[in-house]
Design a protein around this motif. Structure first.
Motif, PDB file in Angstrom:
ATOM      1  N   THR A 102      59.650  30.224  48.578  1.00 22.04           N
ATOM      2  CA  THR A 102      59.925  32.474  48.257  1.00 22.04           C
ATOM      3  C   THR A 102      61.097  32.330  48.917  1.00 22.04           C
ATOM      4  OG1 THR A 102      59.146  32.008  50.534  1.00 22.04           O
ATOM      5  CG2 THR A 102      57.381  32.599  49.125  1.00 22.04           C
ATOM      6  N   VAL A 103      61.696  33.084  47.691  1.00 25.84           N
ATOM      7  CA  VAL A 103      62.909  32.938  48.229  1.00 25.84           C
ATOM      8  C   VAL A 103      63.128  33.559  49.818  1.00 25.84           C
ATOM      9  CG1 VAL A 103      65.168  35.138  48.128  1.00 25.84           C
ATOM     10  CG2 VAL A 103      63.506  34.828  46.057  1.00 25.84           C
ATOM     11  N   GLY A 104      64.393  32.815  50.531  1.00 24.22           N
ATOM     12  CA  GLY A 104      64.954  33.262  52.070  1.00 24.22           C
ATOM     13  C   GLY A 104      63.220  33.186  52.675  1.00 24.22           C
ATOM     14  N   GLY A 105      63.198  32.448  52.497  1.00 25.38           N
ATOM     15  CA  GLY A 105      62.124  31.817  53.076  1.00 25.38           C
ATOM     16  C   GLY A 105      60.719  32.979  53.584  1.00 25.38           C
ATOM     17  N   GLY A 106      60.305  33.702  52.557  1.00 25.75           N
ATOM     18  CA  GLY A 106      59.532  34.781  52.735  1.00 25.75           C
ATOM     19  C   GLY A 106      59.980  36.033  53.093  1.00 25.75           C
ATOM     20  N   LEU A 107      61.447  35.866  52.898  1.00 24.41           N
ATOM     21  CA  LEU A 107      62.216  37.697  52.347  1.00 24.41           C
ATOM     22  C   LEU A 107      61.487  38.587  51.819  1.00 24.41           C
ATOM     23  CD1 LEU A 107      64.423  38.925  53.767  1.00 24.41           C
ATOM     24  CD2 LEU A 107      66.157  38.570  51.695  1.00 24.41           C
ATOM     25  N   ARG A 108      61.130  39.763  52.759  1.00 24.39           N
ATOM     26  CA  ARG A 108      59.671  40.939  52.325  1.00 24.39           C
ATOM     27  C   ARG A 108      61.311  41.884  51.935  1.00 24.39           C
ATOM     28  NH1 ARG A 108      54.978  41.475  54.608  1.00 24.39           N
ATOM     29  NH2 ARG A 108      54.630  40.059  55.141  1.00 24.39           N
ATOM     30  N   VAL A 109      60.967  42.585  50.511  1.00 22.85           N
ATOM     31  CA  VAL A 109      61.631  43.760  50.367  1.00 22.85           C
ATOM     32  C   VAL A 109      60.468  44.457  49.554  1.00 22.85           C
ATOM     33  CG1 VAL A 109      63.617  41.682  49.536  1.00 22.85           C
ATOM     34  CG2 VAL A 109      61.476  42.718  47.804  1.00 22.85           C
ATOM     35  N   ALA A 110      61.301  45.676  48.917  1.00 17.72           N
ATOM     36  CA  ALA A 110      60.350  47.166  48.845  1.00 17.72           C
ATOM     37  C   ALA A 110      60.200  46.251  47.385  1.00 17.72           C
ATOM     38  CB  ALA A 110      61.267  47.995  48.537  1.00 17.72           C
ATOM     39  N   LYS A 111      59.086  46.996  47.040  1.00 16.55           N
ATOM     40  CA  LYS A 111      57.922  47.035  45.659  1.00 16.55           C
ATOM     41  C   LYS A 111      59.021  47.282  44.161  1.00 16.55           C
ATOM     42  CE  LYS A 111      55.051  50.421  45.046  1.00 16.55           C
ATOM     43  NZ  LYS A 111      53.598  50.504  45.523  1.00 16.55           N
ATOM     44  N   PHE A 169      64.428  22.997  44.723  1.00 16.95           N
ATOM     45  CA  PHE A 169      63.576  21.960  45.630  1.00 16.95           C
ATOM     46  C   PHE A 169      65.087  21.770  46.121  1.00 16.95           C
ATOM     47  CE2 PHE A 169      61.086  19.212  43.186  1.00 16.95           C
ATOM     48  CZ  PHE A 169      59.998  20.284  42.623  1.00 16.95           C
ATOM     49  N   GLY A 170      66.008  21.642  46.987  1.00 20.95           N
ATOM     50  CA  GLY A 170      66.776  21.059  46.929  1.00 20.95           C
ATOM     51  C   GLY A 170      67.020  23.247  49.085  1.00 20.95           C
ATOM     52  N   SER A 171      65.623  23.237  48.684  1.00 21.78           N
ATOM     53  CA  SER A 171      65.986  23.899  50.287  1.00 21.78           C
ATOM     54  C   SER A 171      64.659  24.785  50.221  1.00 21.78           C
ATOM     55  CB  SER A 171      66.774  25.528  49.809  1.00 21.78           C
ATOM     56  OG  SER A 171      66.195  26.491  48.652  1.00 21.78           O
ATOM     57  N   PRO A 172      63.627  24.072  50.480  1.00 23.60           N
ATOM     58  CA  PRO A 172      62.129  23.805  51.078  1.00 23.60           C
ATOM     59  C   PRO A 172      61.212  25.018  51.715  1.00 23.60           C
ATOM     60  CG  PRO A 172      62.706  22.042  51.643  1.00 23.60           C
ATOM     61  CD  PRO A 172      63.126  22.269  51.505  1.00 23.60           C
ATOM     62  N   THR A 173      60.762  25.698  51.982  1.00 23.81           N
ATOM     63  CA  THR A 173      59.813  26.875  52.297  1.00 23.81           C
ATOM     64  C   THR A 173      58.761  25.386  53.522  1.00 23.81           C
ATOM     65  OG1 THR A 173      58.970  27.907  50.957  1.00 23.81           O
ATOM     66  CG2 THR A 173      60.899  28.718  51.381  1.00 23.81           C
ATOM     67  N   ASN A 174      57.553  26.092  52.619  1.00 17.30           N
ATOM     68  CA  ASN A 174      56.226  25.910  53.473  1.00 17.30           C
ATOM     69  C   ASN A 174      55.854  24.673  52.380  1.00 17.30           C
ATOM     70  OD1 ASN A 174      55.505  27.613  51.633  1.00 17.30           O
ATOM     71  ND2 ASN A 174      53.451  27.487  52.875  1.00 17.30           N
ATOM     72  N   LEU A 177      56.658  19.935  46.249  1.00 20.82           N
ATOM     73  CA  LEU A 177      55.566  19.288  45.008  1.00 20.82           C
ATOM     74  C   LEU A 177      55.638  17.460  45.125  1.00 20.82           C
ATOM     75  CD1 LEU A 177      56.188  22.232  43.558  1.00 20.82           C
ATOM     76  CD2 LEU A 177      53.759  21.750  44.114  1.00 20.82           C
ATOM     77  N   PRO A 178      55.007  16.967  44.362  1.00 21.89           N
ATOM     78  CA  PRO A 178      55.358  15.947  43.600  1.00 21.89           C
ATOM     79  C   PRO A 178      56.845  15.948  43.432  1.00 21.89           C
ATOM     80  CG  PRO A 178      53.477  16.454  43.379  1.00 21.89           C
ATOM     81  CD  PRO A 178      53.943  18.190  43.656  1.00 21.89           C
ATOM     82  N   GLY A 179      57.588  14.809  43.793  1.00 24.18           N
ATOM     83  CA  GLY A 179      59.360  14.616  43.905  1.00 24.18           C
ATOM     84  C   GLY A 179      59.925  14.702  44.391  1.00 24.18           C
ATOM     85  N   GLN A 180      59.347  15.979  45.660  1.00 26.14           N
ATOM     86  CA  GLN A 180      60.707  16.793  46.316  1.00 26.14           C
ATOM     87  C   GLN A 180      60.627  16.236  47.498  1.00 26.14           C
ATOM     88  OE1 GLN A 180      59.620  20.723  46.998  1.00 26.14           O
ATOM     89  NE2 GLN A 180      61.242  21.938  47.700  1.00 26.14           N
ATOM     90  N   SER A 181      61.951  15.540  48.225  1.00 25.44           N
ATOM     91  CA  SER A 181      62.297  15.360  49.100  1.00 25.44           C
ATOM     92  C   SER A 181      62.480  16.036  50.606  1.00 25.44           C
ATOM     93  CB  SER A 181      63.040  14.030  48.828  1.00 25.44           C
ATOM     94  OG  SER A 181      64.127  14.571  48.420  1.00 25.44           O
ATOM     95  N   LEU A 182      62.502  15.859  50.810  1.00 26.28           N
ATOM     96  CA  LEU A 182      62.601  16.167  52.578  1.00 26.28           C
ATOM     97  C   LEU A 182      64.081  15.579  53.545  1.00 26.28           C
ATOM     98  CD1 LEU A 182      62.591  19.576  54.478  1.00 26.28           C
ATOM     99  CD2 LEU A 182      60.540  17.815  55.623  1.00 26.28           C
ATOM    100  N   HIS A 183      65.049  16.086  54.551  1.00 26.40           N
ATOM    101  CA  HIS A 183      65.734  14.998  54.337  1.00 26.40           C
ATOM    102  C   HIS A 183      66.333  15.791  56.040  1.00 26.40           C
ATOM    103  CE1 HIS A 183      69.380  17.250  52.177  1.00 26.40           C
ATOM    104  NE2 HIS A 183      68.784  16.909  52.261  1.00 26.40           N
ATOM    105  N   TYR A 184      67.173  15.637  56.998  1.00 27.91           N
ATOM    106  CA  TYR A 184      67.897  15.870  58.227  1.00 27.91           C
ATOM    107  C   TYR A 184      68.722  16.572  57.621  1.00 27.91           C
ATOM    108  CZ  TYR A 184      70.763  17.305  62.780  1.00 27.91           C
ATOM    109  OH  TYR A 184      70.517  17.438  63.186  1.00 27.91           O
ATOM    110  N   PRO A 185      68.777  18.369  57.751  1.00 28.62           N
ATOM    111  CA  PRO A 185      67.937  18.290  58.960  1.00 28.62           C
ATOM    112  C   PRO A 185      67.447  19.871  58.007  1.00 28.62           C
ATOM    113  CG  PRO A 185      70.375  20.541  58.623  1.00 28.62           C
ATOM    114  CD  PRO A 185      70.500  18.926  57.389  1.00 28.62           C
ATOM    115  N   LEU A 186      66.439  20.008  57.356  1.00 33.19           N
ATOM    116  CA  LEU A 186      65.805  20.885  56.287  1.00 33.19           C
ATOM    117  C   LEU A 186      64.548  20.762  57.778  1.00 33.19           C
ATOM    118  CD1 LEU A 186      66.927  19.654  53.624  1.00 33.19           C
ATOM    119  CD2 LEU A 186      67.198  22.182  53.838  1.00 33.19           C
ATOM    120  N   SER A 187      63.498  21.292  57.208  1.00 38.28           N
ATOM    121  CA  SER A 187      62.401  21.777  57.385  1.00 38.28           C
ATOM    122  C   SER A 187      60.843  22.583  56.810  1.00 38.28           C
ATOM    123  CB  SER A 187      62.990  21.704  58.677  1.00 38.28           C
ATOM    124  OG  SER A 187      63.402  23.559  59.092  1.00 38.28           O
TER     125      SER A 187
END
Length: 922
Positions: A102-111, A169-174, A177-187
């Motif tokens: 999700t954009v911005g980690g779940g950023l909410r906007v008007a519909k 893939f460079g800024s995962p949220t929650n 997916l297969p092939g995606q990695s996580l490295h410090y300091p991402l979470s």
């Protein structure tokens, strides 16, 4: 270009032509589930100018294999007016279409908002109807030509040669997916619920270890590995393996799904859920549902705070459920699912201080309780009954848990923010302090006279039974004796109770009692005399700062005594204010322990924080600009902002600080910030009659100043915009990376927004916290300086100074005018110095002169052109205005400028003591 311009044919047959054989089988088996699959359209790539609007419900940008879709997503069913933008599965059934990014980690906007691939190469999210850009990629002018949603769910921006410039893939949220990695300091952070950010995160430490954490300070699961290898990244593979890999791509640690290697499983993902657990999900082609193949915490009730405040996690026939701690905290139906609740729905327990009767202990068998805020319980060695009695008699104890396993461990909780879990296999017994219920109420409405019996003594009856008079007298004597004995016992018990209660109160007030010496976590708000504080501080022999002294309690616990001067409130108001400060509980606040209020002495006692103040830490030269120190500075800024947000927004009444500074931020043993001296302004000064700036707005301004000091490590910095700050930081650093520079820029940007002179431009403290957390983007703030009226006068003054310097260099360079040299650019000072040393006869003495004709030969050597132009053409940067590199002929013939000089015959008087100009300069 809108989405409607890109709609193509229906994908009824087109999908099957493009899918691989495996996906054909998947679609065939799940056709009933995928009833809405062909409502979307295949758009493998989109060009610059593409946009999608949230009002178009069919606006879904689908990957070539049809598995993933990008667009506006409905977040909560009870909030139909808001949307999030992101990538989801496109599997037909809404329940199966989990969001994966999700954009911005779940950023909410008007519909009715818009998502656009701008012509400059940025992906931007525009919140309508105000048209504000709330999120964007930093990809402008990098050669972006198109955007593509790949078959693996990765959204990428591509250049002319199809090189990847940016990827989701460079800024995962929650989700990974297969092939995606996580490295410090991402979470990875759990999904938000009802606009509330999740407390749960999956982090990868610098050591490479994976941890599930609650609020950054409680770890309830970790990947244990004994290898000494340096872990580079964590990666999730398509076969269902989550692994840690070193630089040589060797596996250091791994965990696999129970369907590992099953060729029939074509879709998998790793996700941290709302309940705080980490799971691997696999797609079941037969049932068309997601199945859990692995989860990190096997027992859901062992996830810290799984059920939230005032709740306990348990089990029934369907699985884990959440129940309220006690009947008086009940707010929802018993037995709600622990997974569905996602947080506390039980109301706060009854305040024990308002109990009409005494308190009692509510027994909870096979239950473990623990404190959430702060999450630190106190362990003692006591038997089960002694544990219960200790908590009952300790006025600060809210609940206790006895291990009941032969160890004698008793855990005391001194916070009312309690949670826990129960299980038939748990031996522990917990005790929760509650208000005692009168017997008549406890009988649930029973008739209090129903069990009474009438007793009558009839002399005739006794005689009729042959009872002698002696026996009758003996019975009467016995009754009298028993009555007297009961009365004496009651009086003695009452006397003992009053004496014991007074003794407890005395020990509560004075911290030298036996309880305080035995219990190092004694935390009652105490009132001391000046002589007692003088004894604790050894005659105020160890100063820590201005009017701040270190002391030690008899139990060897260090404290800090702050002497207050010019207290203007009454004792009653002082005690109310101190009680309010003592009622604050936050990990980034220094707690208040006690006070002294006497006619000549007013003192506050605080907890001792070992690592001193933030200003000393920043000024320490050994810290430098290493990567981990830059991250620590961001953590410190975030901690201070969270503490201020708690004071402003989360207390029963808003508490302003009033004196935010580096000296009032202390660092504990882990270099976590703790804010002190908050809420004291109302005690020391009388409230102002009226002001355009509220105390909370003033706090925001001082917070911005503190952020600039944290970024630059300097108490005073002359820069007036973000770029100057970043240039300074980059020049000082030898280890600066692009991520670190972005991190520092984020702090600097929000700092300058906080320091805007117009209060309505300043952000709220909640927005400041979100920006520092990285969940909210922030635009570059405007530079600031003097107000506009002063700007015009200062420009006029500097314009005149430079014009006079060029016309009269031999006068300007005299020692009497040295105070004005700094008001001209360095190049003009160099020119006037050189000209003054030459013959003055070569200098023209008229008010209108062609500067280019006169100094062209000198300017050519500097490759700079000194000019003076119209006052109304002056820009916001006078230095760039005075000095240019072009060949345009600028003439010192400003009619408006020289009209201002007409009233003074000699231009020299303008700079040699004219009071008006001196006032302008000031």
């Amino acid at each position: 270009m809108t989405l409607k311009n890109l709609l193509g044919k229906s994908c009824g047959l087109h999908c099957f032509k493009r899918f691989s054989d495996v996906l054909v089988v998947v679609l065939f088996l799940c056709y009933a589930c995928f009833s809405g699959f062909c409502d979307t359209f295949n758009m493998v790539s989109v060009p610059l100018g593409f946009e999608v609007n949230g009002l178009d419900k069919n606006a879904n940008w689908v990957s070539e294999n049809g598995v993933f879709a990008f667009g506006f997503l409905e977040k909560d069913a009870d909030d139909a007016d808001e949307r999030v933008v992101g990538i989801r599965y496109n599997l037909g059934d809404k329940a199966a279409n989990f969001p994966v990014w999700t954009v911005g980690g779940g950023l909410r906007v008007a519909k009715n908002s818009t998502f656009r691939l701008a012509m400059d190469g940025r992906l931007v999210l525009i919140n309508n109807p105000n048209g504000i850009i709330v999120w964007s990629t930093n990809t402008s002018s990098l050669g972006v030509r198109k955007a593509t949603l790949l078959d693996n769910g990765n959204l990428v921006l591509l250049g002319n040669k199809d090189e990847v410039i940016w990827e989701s893939f460079g800024s995962p949220t929650n989700t990974l997916l297969p092939g995606q990695s996580l490295h410090y300091p991402l979470s990875l952070r759990g999904p938000s619920m009802k606009s509330i950010l999740s407390y749960y995160s999956l982090v990868i430490r610098q050591t490479g270890e994976l941890e599930l954490v609650w609020e950054h300070n409680i770890t309830y699961w970790r990947s244990h590995f004994s290898s000494s290898a340096i872990v580079k990244e964590a990666r999730f593979d398509s076969v269902g393996v989550l692994g840690l890999y070193d630089d040589g791509k060797r596996v250091v640690w791994s965990m696999s799904s129970k369907d590992f290697g099953d060729p029939s499983v074509t879709l998998r993902h790793l996700r941290i859920d709302q309940d705080g657990n980490l799971r691997i999900y696999s797609w079941d082609n037969v049932s068309c549902t997601w199945k859990v193949g692995w989860q990190a915490v096997k027992d859901q009730c062992h996830v810290f705070g799984s059920c939230g405040l005032y709740s306990v996690c348990g089990y029934n026939s369907t699985g884990p459920v959440c129940d309220c701690l006690s009947p008086d905290s009940l707010l929802r139906s018993i037995g709600a699912s622990a997974v569905d609740t996602g947080g506390s729905v039980c109301k706060k327990m009854v305040d024990l201080g308002n109990c009409k009767m005494h308190t009692s202990m509510f027994i909870m068998k096979q239950t473990v309780l623990y404190g959430l805020y702060p999450p630190h319980d106190i362990d003692m060695l006591l038997s089960e009954e002694a544990c219960k009695e200790y908590c009952l008699n300790d006025t600060t104890c809210i609940a206790a848990t006895s291990a009941n396993d032969g160890s004698g461990l008793c855990t005391i909780k001194r916070t009312s923010f309690i949670s826990g879990y129960r299980n038939p296999s748990v031996h522990s017994i917990s005790f929760l302090k509650v208000c005692s219920v009168p017997l008549a109420v406890a009988a649930h409405g029973g008739d209090p006279l129903s069990n009474s019996q009438s007793v009558s003594l009839s002399l005739g009856g006794l005689r009729s039974e042959g009872v002698s008079v002696k026996k009758f007298v003996g019975v009467i004597a016995l009754i009298v004796l028993l009555t007297v004995s009961v009365l004496v016992s009651i009086q003695f018990s009452l006397f003992w109770f009053i004496y014991h209660r007074r003794k407890i109160k005395a020990q509560t007030r004075i911290p030298f009692g036996k309880d305080a010496q035995m219990n190092p976590h004694y935390s009652v708000l105490i009132r001391l005399s000046f002589e007692e504080i003088e004894e604790l501080t050894d005659g105020f022999a160890s100063p820590l700062g201005r009017s701040v002294f270190r002391g030690t309690l008899p139990n060897k616990i260090p404290i800090v005594a702050k002497v207050l001067h010019d207290v203007v409130v009454s004792e009653k108001d002082f005690r109310v204010a101190v009680s309010t400060l003592r009622g604050t509980h936050h990990r980034n606040l220094v707690s208040v322990k006690g006070f002294c209020f006497e006619p000549r002495h007013k003192i506050l006692l605080y907890e001792y924080v070992p690592n001193g103040s933030l200003d000393k830490w920043l000024s320490n030269s050994e810290h430098g600009q290493q990567e981990q120190i830059l991250q620590k500075r961001l953590d410190i800024a975030l901690g201070v902002a969270r503490a201020l947000a708690y004071l402003h927004s989360e207390c029963q009444q808003c508490i302003t600080h009033g004196n935010l500074s580096l000296e009032n931020v202390l660092l504990d043993e882990n270099l976590a910030p703790k804010l002190t001296d908050f809420g004291l302004q109302g005690l020391l000064i009388k409230k102002a009659a009226s002001s355009s700036e509220s105390p909370s707005e003033r706090d925001i301004y001082m917070l911005g100043q503190m952020f600039v000091q944290i970024v630059t490590c300097k108490r005073e910095f002359a820069g007036d915009n973000v770029q100057q700050i970043l240039n300074h930081v980059y020049q000082e650093s030898k280890f600066m990376t692009s991520d670190s520079l972005k991190m520092m820029e984020r702090i600097a940007r929000i700092a300058f927004w906080c320091m805007q002179s117009k209060t309505f431009l300043r952000p709220s403290i909640g927005e400041v916290v979100k920006v520092l957390e990285g969940t909210l983007s922030v635009d570059r703030p405007p530079s600031f300086g003097l107000p506009q009226r002063h700007d015009n006068l200062l420009m006029l003054y500097r314009n005149g100074i430079c014009c006079f310097a060029i016309l009269n260099p031999e006068i300007f360079y005299k020692s009497e005018m040295r105070e004005y040299h700094n008001d001209c650019p360095q190049e003009i000072n160099a020119f006037t110095s050189a000209s003054a040393s030459s013959s003055s006869s070569a200098l023209p003495k008229k008010k209108e002169v062609n500067v280019v004709d006169y100094i062209a030969q000198d300017v050519s050597e500097l490759n700079l052109l000194a000019v003076v132009s119209e006052v109304n053409m002056m820009g916001s940067n006078p230095r760039e205005w005075w000095i240019g590199t072009g060949t345009t002929r600028h003439v010192c013939s400003n009619k408006k400028l020289f009209a201002a000089f007409e009233s003074i015959e000699n231009g020299e008087k303008l700079f040699m003591g004219n009071s008006a100009i001196s006032e302008i300069k000031g």
